[in-house]
Enzyme design. Structure first.
Site, PDB file in Angstrom:
ATOM      1  N   CYS A  64       9.473  -9.865  -3.284  1.00  0.00           N
ATOM      2  CA  CYS A  64       9.233 -11.046  -4.114  1.00  0.00           C
ATOM      3  C   CYS A  64      10.523 -11.722  -4.591  1.00  0.00           C
ATOM      4  CB  CYS A  64       8.348 -10.691  -5.307  1.00  0.00           C
ATOM      5  SG  CYS A  64       8.847  -9.200  -6.173  1.00  0.00           S
TER       6      CYS A  64
ATOM      7  N   HIS B  81       9.504 -14.912 -11.135  1.00  0.00           N
ATOM      8  CA  HIS B  81      10.903 -14.496 -11.063  1.00  0.00           C
ATOM      9  C   HIS B  81      11.801 -15.739 -11.103  1.00  0.00           C
ATOM     10  CE1 HIS B  81       9.577 -10.553 -10.257  1.00  0.00           C
ATOM     11  NE2 HIS B  81       9.863 -10.428  -8.975  1.00  0.00           N
TER      12      HIS B  81
HETATM   13  N1  LIG Z   1       3.948  -7.342  -7.827  1.00  0.00           N
HETATM   14  C1  LIG Z   1       4.759  -8.073  -7.096  1.00  0.00           C
HETATM   15  O1  LIG Z   1       5.430  -9.024  -7.570  1.00  0.00           O
HETATM   16  C2  LIG Z   1       4.898  -7.810  -5.637  1.00  0.00           C
HETATM   17  C3  LIG Z   1       5.546  -8.765  -4.869  1.00  0.00           C
HETATM   18  C4  LIG Z   1       5.710  -8.557  -3.499  1.00  0.00           C
HETATM   19  C5  LIG Z   1       5.226  -7.411  -2.949  1.00  0.00           C
HETATM   20  N2  LIG Z   1       4.600  -6.480  -3.710  1.00  0.00           N
HETATM   21  C6  LIG Z   1       4.116  -5.296  -3.042  1.00  0.00           C
HETATM   22  O2  LIG Z   1       2.690  -5.406  -2.878  1.00  0.00           O
HETATM   23  C7  LIG Z   1       2.113  -4.103  -2.933  1.00  0.00           C
HETATM   24  C8  LIG Z   1       1.042  -4.084  -4.022  1.00  0.00           C
HETATM   25  O3  LIG Z   1       1.671  -4.330  -5.263  1.00  0.00           O
HETATM   26  P1  LIG Z   1       0.867  -4.613  -6.619  1.00  0.00           P
HETATM   27  O4  LIG Z   1       1.923  -5.111  -7.537  1.00  0.00           O
HETATM   28  O5  LIG Z   1      -0.346  -5.419  -6.381  1.00  0.00           O
HETATM   29  O6  LIG Z   1       0.435  -3.090  -7.009  1.00  0.00           O
HETATM   30  P2  LIG Z   1      -0.783  -2.604  -7.944  1.00  0.00           P
HETATM   31  O7  LIG Z   1      -1.134  -3.639  -8.948  1.00  0.00           O
HETATM   32  O8  LIG Z   1      -0.365  -1.251  -8.415  1.00  0.00           O
HETATM   33  O9  LIG Z   1      -2.018  -2.444  -6.919  1.00  0.00           O
HETATM   34  C9  LIG Z   1      -2.033  -1.448  -5.908  1.00  0.00           C
HETATM   35  C10 LIG Z   1      -3.267  -1.610  -5.015  1.00  0.00           C
HETATM   36  O10 LIG Z   1      -3.203  -0.593  -4.012  1.00  0.00           O
HETATM   37  C11 LIG Z   1      -4.412   0.165  -4.027  1.00  0.00           C
HETATM   38  N3  LIG Z   1      -4.129   1.567  -3.688  1.00  0.00           N
HETATM   39  C12 LIG Z   1      -3.253   2.401  -4.298  1.00  0.00           C
HETATM   40  N4  LIG Z   1      -3.280   3.622  -3.688  1.00  0.00           N
HETATM   41  C13 LIG Z   1      -4.190   3.521  -2.674  1.00  0.00           C
HETATM   42  C14 LIG Z   1      -4.672   4.418  -1.703  1.00  0.00           C
HETATM   43  N5  LIG Z   1      -4.227   5.694  -1.615  1.00  0.00           N
HETATM   44  N6  LIG Z   1      -5.607   3.973  -0.823  1.00  0.00           N
HETATM   45  C15 LIG Z   1      -6.087   2.721  -0.881  1.00  0.00           C
HETATM   46  N7  LIG Z   1      -5.659   1.807  -1.793  1.00  0.00           N
HETATM   47  C16 LIG Z   1      -4.719   2.207  -2.678  1.00  0.00           C
HETATM   48  C17 LIG Z   1      -4.922   0.056  -5.442  1.00  0.00           C
HETATM   49  O11 LIG Z   1      -6.306   0.353  -5.449  1.00  0.00           O
HETATM   50  P3  LIG Z   1      -7.028   0.946  -6.795  1.00  0.00           P
HETATM   51  O12 LIG Z   1      -7.170  -0.198  -7.742  1.00  0.00           O
HETATM   52  O13 LIG Z   1      -8.334   1.431  -6.257  1.00  0.00           O
HETATM   53  O14 LIG Z   1      -6.122   2.033  -7.298  1.00  0.00           O
HETATM   54  C18 LIG Z   1      -4.599  -1.411  -5.734  1.00  0.00           C
HETATM   55  O15 LIG Z   1      -5.587  -2.243  -5.141  1.00  0.00           O
HETATM   56  C19 LIG Z   1       3.260  -3.127  -3.164  1.00  0.00           C
HETATM   57  O16 LIG Z   1       3.723  -2.610  -1.947  1.00  0.00           O
HETATM   58  C20 LIG Z   1       4.333  -3.986  -3.790  1.00  0.00           C
HETATM   59  O17 LIG Z   1       5.627  -3.484  -3.586  1.00  0.00           O
HETATM   60  C21 LIG Z   1       4.398  -6.666  -5.034  1.00  0.00           C
END
Ligand SMILES: NC(=O)c1ccc[n+]([C@@H]2O[C@H](COP(=O)([O-])OP(=O)(O)OC[C@H]3O[C@@H](n4cnc5c(N)ncnc54)[C@H](OP(=O)(O)O)[C@@H]3O)[C@@H](O)[C@H]2O)c1
Length: 351
Positions: free
Chosen positions: A131, A256
């Protein structure tokens, strides 16, 4: 034969996944069926996409049967295992995690900058940049096309939601704990004593700034700082680009910001740079300091473009520009760019 592809959204319940459902509901609808996938914790939950309730399924190999495009908005270790499984079952995986970004056999795509890279995907996986890089690269790509980038010095001001839903929850909880206390922030450690250090940040974020994002790498660099360097090089196709980044977390929920000193191969001009940015797809120029007009995260959050202001030619280097950029880290910084990549792939089914 032309048909609308079937899409799976893996991680539909997370911070990025939630924004993804909104984006899929508001952009042109290019998909047939949309399946929503998360961990077994969320199986059976109902979420709304395109105005319809869809039951969340637990991640399993069978959920990819018949899927053409699978978006992954899940932690790195989950993508590392499951994106190849989706690809084996015939889907094109578009991955938002860091698991494959620097893999030479996986393209790292920003549709405004290097859309053609999405076509060569030997592993059936396309990566979405992190991001912080995404919040600046569309604007920098436009300037690079004009003058040729040679060096970037970047300071980031990163929002709490960059650390996922847990980051958002932690900042709100810290704000609740300090609300109404007019004495805090005046003695060393007084905020820490009230809010504690639970959550993903290594120091209090409320009433503070924290010069850290990610994990520790060699030489004292953070993983986030190395991502800015390595991913900018890969997206722009400039393996020798000099990049120094300092990543800082600030008490902003989402969006950001970055202060960038960009050095080019030839002399730059402030007005020309503003014109290039104003004309660039996906960029909004907001640059009238006389009227205090510049982007701030609170004015930008929830919008799609990269916002740029404070465009200045360096006083000491006629080849350098200084600028300030803001981008919603959950939209262009994550879900929107992934959605745009998936739309590029979808055209292969519909055209
Ligand atoms: N936040 C940002 O600004 C951003 C920007 C770019 C990229 N990213 C990337 O995008 C990804 C998601 O980030 P996020 O910020 O959305 O994280 P998050 O809010 O923690 O959400 C994680 C998601 O993954 C699912 N999950 C976790 N463990 C799992 C498993 N073992 N099997 C299946 N599903 C699973 C969760 O499901 P449950 O709800 O069922 O636990 C939830 O839907 C990450 O790789 C992060 O680095 C994030």
């Amino acid at each position: 034969m032309s048909r609308k592809p079937t899409l799976a959204v893996v991680g539909a319940t997370g911070a990025v996944g939630t924004v993804m459902l909104d984006i899929l509901s508001t952009r042109e609808d290019v998909y047939g069926e949309i399946r929503l996938i998360a961990s077994p914790r969320s199986a059976g939950k109902k979420l709304t996409v395109r105005g319809e309730e869809v039951v969340v399924q637990a991640l399993a190999p069978e959920v990819f049967d018949g899927v053409d495009i699978a978006m992954f908005d899940v932690p790195d270790e989950v993508s590392a295992v499951w994106a190849p499984i989706a690809a084996e079952r015939g889907a094109v995986a578009v991955d938002n995690s860091g698991a494959f970004r620097m893999d030479p056999d996986v393209p790292l795509v920003v549709p405004e900058v290097n859309p053609d890279a999405a076509k060569a995907r030997p592993k059936g996986i396309i990566s979405n940049p992190n991001c912080t890089t995404l919040s600046m690269i569309v604007a920098l790509g436009a300037l690079h096309r004009q003058w040729g980038l040679a060096e970037l010095v970047v300071a980031s001001y990163q929002a709490a939601s960059g650390a996922g839903q847990e980051g958002i929850d932690t900042l709100y909880s810290q704000i609740e704990k300090i609300a109404g206390n007019r004495e805090l922030g005046q003695r060393a450690g007084d905020v820490r004593a009230v809010v504690g250090t639970e959550g993903p940040f290594p120091a209090p974020l409320a009433l503070n700034v924290v010069p850290w994002a990610g994990s520790l790498k060699d030489g004292g660099w953070s993983s986030e700082e190395l991502k800015v360097r390595n991913e900018s090089r890969k997206i722009l196709g400039l393996p020798g680009l000099k990049v120094s980044a300092t990543c800082v977390r600030v008490p902003v929920i989402t969006t950001h910001s970055l202060a960038v000193h960009a050095v080019f191969g030839s002399e730059v001009d402030q007005r020309e740079a503003q014109a290039v940015l104003a004309a660039a797809p996906g960029v909004v120029l907001s640059d009238n300091p006389e009227a205090y007009e510049f982007p701030t995260p609170n004015d930008v959050v929830g919008t799609d473009p990269t916002w740029v202001g404070r465009v200045r030619r360096s006083l000491d280097d006629p080849k350098a520009l200084d600028l300030f950029l803001c981008g919603d880290n959950l939209r262009k910084g994550a879900a929107l760019n992934t959605a745009q990549i998936a739309e590029l792939v979808a055209t292969e089914f519909t055209s």
